[in-house]
Design an enzyme around this catalytic site. Structure first.
Site, short mmCIF file in Angstrom:
data_model
loop_
_atom_site.label_atom_id
_atom_site.label_comp_id
_atom_site.label_asym_id
_atom_site.label_seq_id
_atom_site.Cartn_x
_atom_site.Cartn_y
_atom_site.Cartn_z
N ASN A 10 -13.38 10.81 -7.48
CA ASN A 10 -12.97 11.63 -8.63
C ASN A 10 -12.20 10.83 -9.66
O ASN A 10 -11.49 9.88 -9.33
CB ASN A 10 -12.03 12.76 -8.18
CG ASN A 10 -12.75 13.88 -7.45
OD1 ASN A 10 -13.96 14.06 -7.62
ND2 ASN A 10 -12.02 14.62 -6.65
N LYS A 39 -10.67 12.65 -2.45
CA LYS A 39 -10.22 12.43 -1.07
C LYS A 39 -11.02 11.32 -0.40
O LYS A 39 -10.49 10.52 0.37
CB LYS A 39 -10.33 13.73 -0.28
CG LYS A 39 -9.35 14.78 -0.79
CD LYS A 39 -9.33 16.01 0.08
CE LYS A 39 -8.72 17.17 -0.69
NZ LYS A 39 -7.42 16.87 -1.32
N ASN A 179 -4.04 20.06 7.67
CA ASN A 179 -2.64 20.40 7.50
C ASN A 179 -2.41 21.79 8.12
O ASN A 179 -3.37 22.41 8.59
CB ASN A 179 -2.20 20.31 6.03
CG ASN A 179 -2.98 21.27 5.15
OD1 ASN A 179 -3.42 22.34 5.61
ND2 ASN A 179 -3.15 20.92 3.88
N GLY A 216 6.52 16.13 10.11
CA GLY A 216 5.77 15.10 10.82
C GLY A 216 4.34 15.51 11.12
O GLY A 216 3.67 16.13 10.29
N ASP A 237 5.55 11.82 -5.93
CA ASP A 237 4.21 12.40 -6.11
C ASP A 237 3.51 12.42 -4.76
O ASP A 237 3.23 11.36 -4.19
CB ASP A 237 3.43 11.54 -7.13
CG ASP A 237 2.05 12.07 -7.43
OD1 ASP A 237 1.62 13.03 -6.76
OD2 ASP A 237 1.39 11.53 -8.34
N THR A 239 0.50 13.44 -4.08
CA THR A 239 -0.96 13.36 -4.14
C THR A 239 -1.45 12.20 -3.26
O THR A 239 -0.93 11.10 -3.36
CB THR A 239 -1.44 13.13 -5.60
OG1 THR A 239 -0.76 14.04 -6.44
CG2 THR A 239 -2.94 13.34 -5.72
N ASP A 243 -4.45 11.73 2.53
CA ASP A 243 -5.55 10.76 2.58
C ASP A 243 -5.07 9.42 3.13
O ASP A 243 -5.79 8.75 3.88
CB ASP A 243 -6.13 10.54 1.18
CG ASP A 243 -6.63 11.85 0.56
OD1 ASP A 243 -7.04 12.75 1.33
OD2 ASP A 243 -6.60 11.97 -0.68
N SER A 273 3.54 6.19 0.39
CA SER A 273 2.67 6.63 -0.72
C SER A 273 3.32 7.71 -1.58
O SER A 273 3.10 7.75 -2.79
CB SER A 273 1.31 7.10 -0.20
OG SER A 273 1.39 8.41 0.29
N SER A 282 -1.35 4.73 -5.03
CA SER A 282 -0.07 4.87 -4.30
C SER A 282 -0.17 4.39 -2.85
O SER A 282 0.83 4.38 -2.12
CB SER A 282 0.38 6.34 -4.32
OG SER A 282 -0.47 7.12 -3.49
#
Ligand code: RIB
Length: 297
Positions: A10, A39, A179, A216, A237, A239, A243, A273, A282
């Site tokens: 992306n 991702k 998640n 965690g 950040d 984001t 990943d 990151s 990052s």
């Protein structure tokens, strides 16, 4: 042993905001940037930085040339990338004052994968090789079926969670990386342990890893449960934090490390990151992660 990531690429249009824009509100952003992301791309770069030999398959579209170049520069094999005349897949990302994000996706080129591309690409991989997938490209069910037939170890990060995932045979997966929210969406249980019990009953081959943000992560396998605390940092950040975790975790598995060690390394990589802006940009190098882990439990 090789790893193939069949995944998205992306262009991330990132806007820093005081707060996420509300329905009906017009808000001025404090800054704007166009970053490499997706991702799939983020996870391939994390795998490469963690030391894995990784190939990325997927579709580049109009305006996305730099994404292929970045993968190459990062040491990722791009021989399985196809080119389409669709607009490059992209994301509009708001990042708020706390470093949290919200993401609006447009599939574009990421939805141009053909069945021929799937079979031709997977023909280059064999039993024991890893396959990494997210839910940002089309043909996921076919890719899972073909890879399973070849005896590949399939790792799915079912993000973003949507109805299309129902067509995927989760019984063919080796690892599911989610998640807390996705764990609840998939199993109907908010509590990770209960989610594991439900998923394990349904899919006995499946191993489950749940990332819990500042709490965690926890991994469930038939051999037992492993927990890893997060490394506290000041988030700028978040984001691509997930990943980064995914790439480092899988690279650890491929090196034959213990589950605890894989999670510890992934957790530190992900913590580093979030102290930086951007997605792919990052992701830390392996040496940096190892240095940060020195002397820590
Ligand atoms: O996980 C972060 C990624 O999600 C971003 O880079 C964006 O492109 C979306 O795919």
């Amino acid at each position: 042993m090789k790893v193939l990531n069949f995944g998205s690429l992306n262009l991330d249009y990132v806007y820093r905001v005081e707060h996420f824009v509300q329905p009906g509100e017009t808000l001025s952003a404090m800054s704007q940037a166009v970053n490499p992301g997706g991702k799939g791309l983020n996870q391939s770069i994390a795998l490469a930085k963690a030391g894995a030999v990784v190939s990325h398959a997927g579709c580049l579209g109009l305006g996305g040339e730099a994404l292929g170049e970045l993968l190459q520069k990062s040491g990722v094999d791009t021989g399985f990338l196809h080119f389409t005349d669709s607009i490059q897949g992209n994301a509009v990302i708001q990042v708020n004052a706390e470093g949290q994000n919200c993401i609006l996706l447009f599939g574009g080129s990421n939805h141009c994968v053909t069945d021929t591309q799937v079979t031709e690409t997977l023909a280059h991989f064999a039993e024991g090789d890893y396959l990494v997938l997210q839910n940002e490209i089309n043909h996921l069910p076919l890719i899972v079926d073909e890879a399973y037939r070849r005896g590949m170890k399939i790792v799915l990060n079912p993000s973003p969670y949507n109805e299309k995932l129902r067509a995927v045979d989760f019984g063919k997966l080796h690892w599911l990386l989610v998640n807390e929210v996705e764990a609840a969406q998939l199993s109907g249980s908010k509590e990770p342990e209960a989610a594991w019990r439900k998923l394990h009953e349904q899919y006995p081959r499946l191993n489950l890893l749940v990332t819990l943000g500042s709490e965690g992560s926890v991994a469930f396998t038939v051999k037992g449960t492993v927990r890893q605390a997060a490394f506290p940092v000041k988030a700028v950040d978040t984001t691509a934090a997930g990943d980064t975790f995914t790439g480092y975790f899988i690279a650890g598995l491929m090196e034959g490390r213990s589950l605890q060690d894989c999670m510890r390394r992934a957790s530190m990589a992900s913590a580093i990151s979030v102290t930086r802006t951007g997605a792919a940009t990052s992701i830390p190098e392996r040496e940096e992660v190892e240095k940060a882990l020195e002397g820590r439990t």
